[in-house]
Design a protein around this motif. Sequence first.
Motif, PDB file in Angstrom:
ATOM      1  N   ALA A 199       0.828  -1.202   0.000  1.00 16.59           N
ATOM      2  CA  ALA A 199       0.000   0.000   0.000  1.00 16.59           C
ATOM      3  C   ALA A 199       0.862   1.252   0.000  1.00 16.59           C
ATOM      4  CB  ALA A 199      -0.926  -0.009   1.207  1.00 16.59           C
ATOM      5  N   ALA A 200       1.930   1.243   0.791  1.00 19.27           N
ATOM      6  CA  ALA A 200       2.820   2.397   0.842  1.00 19.27           C
ATOM      7  C   ALA A 200       3.476   2.646  -0.509  1.00 19.27           C
ATOM      8  CB  ALA A 200       3.881   2.181   1.915  1.00 19.27           C
ATOM      9  N   ASN A 201       3.866   1.569  -1.191  1.00 20.56           N
ATOM     10  CA  ASN A 201       4.499   1.718  -2.507  1.00 20.56           C
ATOM     11  C   ASN A 201       3.519   2.226  -3.561  1.00 20.56           C
ATOM     12  OD1 ASN A 201       7.002   0.830  -1.621  1.00 20.56           O
ATOM     13  ND2 ASN A 201       6.574  -1.323  -2.098  1.00 20.56           N
ATOM     14  N   ALA A 202       2.250   1.812  -3.421  1.00 17.80           N
ATOM     15  CA  ALA A 202       1.248   2.175  -4.423  1.00 17.80           C
ATOM     16  C   ALA A 202       0.510   3.459  -4.089  1.00 17.80           C
ATOM     17  CB  ALA A 202       0.249   1.035  -4.595  1.00 17.80           C
ATOM     18  N   GLY A 203       0.708   3.982  -2.887  1.00 18.01           N
ATOM     19  CA  GLY A 203       0.008   5.191  -2.484  1.00 18.01           C
ATOM     20  C   GLY A 203      -1.466   4.982  -2.228  1.00 18.01           C
ATOM     21  N   VAL A 204      -1.818   3.795  -1.743  1.00 15.26           N
ATOM     22  CA  VAL A 204      -3.214   3.494  -1.424  1.00 15.26           C
ATOM     23  C   VAL A 204      -3.263   2.995   0.018  1.00 15.26           C
ATOM     24  CG1 VAL A 204      -3.813   2.962  -3.815  1.00 15.26           C
ATOM     25  CG2 VAL A 204      -3.022   1.124  -2.305  1.00 15.26           C
ATOM     26  N   THR A 205      -4.450   2.664   0.491  1.00 13.75           N
ATOM     27  CA  THR A 205      -4.583   2.144   1.844  1.00 13.75           C
ATOM     28  C   THR A 205      -4.370   0.628   1.846  1.00 13.75           C
ATOM     29  OG1 THR A 205      -6.952   1.720   1.667  1.00 13.75           O
ATOM     30  CG2 THR A 205      -6.258   3.937   2.360  1.00 13.75           C
TER      31      THR A 205
END
Length: 259
Positions: A199-205
């Motif tokens: 999620a951190a890498n993709a910018g999502v939750t």
Amino acid sequence: MDLGIAGRTAVVCASTQGLGRACAVELARAGCTVVVNGRSEGTTRAAAAELAAETGATVVPVAGDLGDHAVQDALLAAAGGVDILVNNNGGPPFRDFREVDEDALFAGVRANMAAPIRLVQQVVDGMVERRFGRIVNITSGSVKMPLAGLDLSSGARAGLTGFLAGVARSVAHANVTINFLLPGSFDTRRLRSGQEAAAANAGVTPEVVADGQRASIPAGRFGEPAEFGAACAYLCSAQAGFVTGQSLLIDGGAYPGVL
């Protein structure tokens, strides 16, 4: 069902949390004395106390890194005669294969292939002599369906599977079985930490990542550790003496093949 293993002694590696703990719980409930293991002394002692309180079984804690021969020897010494061995260990982190240097390669092989093989070598002759033994190796669904970024884990665990395949046939006559459990996506701390990283890498939750993963599983959910523990307990049971050399994939139907 009475599994017929009350009074047996089991060693369950990496068993203070997650799938290892689930296996230890079910073996304790079946009446086994269980030796549990974790890296931290405090965590391992706490897990043993919780498990004993939950099941009423005798639970012995042995802390330390499974890659250390002294820790392996301490596990076996704590058990005395080992009737059941559940090999388990954490896998290498997600990493592009280009970043796997020689040190990382050898560390992964030691943890996920060499250590479990040495433990099998140490216990199998006693099992043959007593005409009972159950060895279960927790590997990964990636053995059948390799995932990019888990190349080292897949390779080491596939190596373990291949190494022990012939061994399994050589001891089956003595009521000693060697099998493999291949987990898919189970609701464990490791799964959640992977979701958080993705999620951190993709910018999502993390919830978005989890929803996407669930959608790829025909069962529509993640596995529960207790389900995995029950499968392990069956393979360790008196009734499973005709099951050996097998790789049981437990993944809610995510693997699309038939073999």
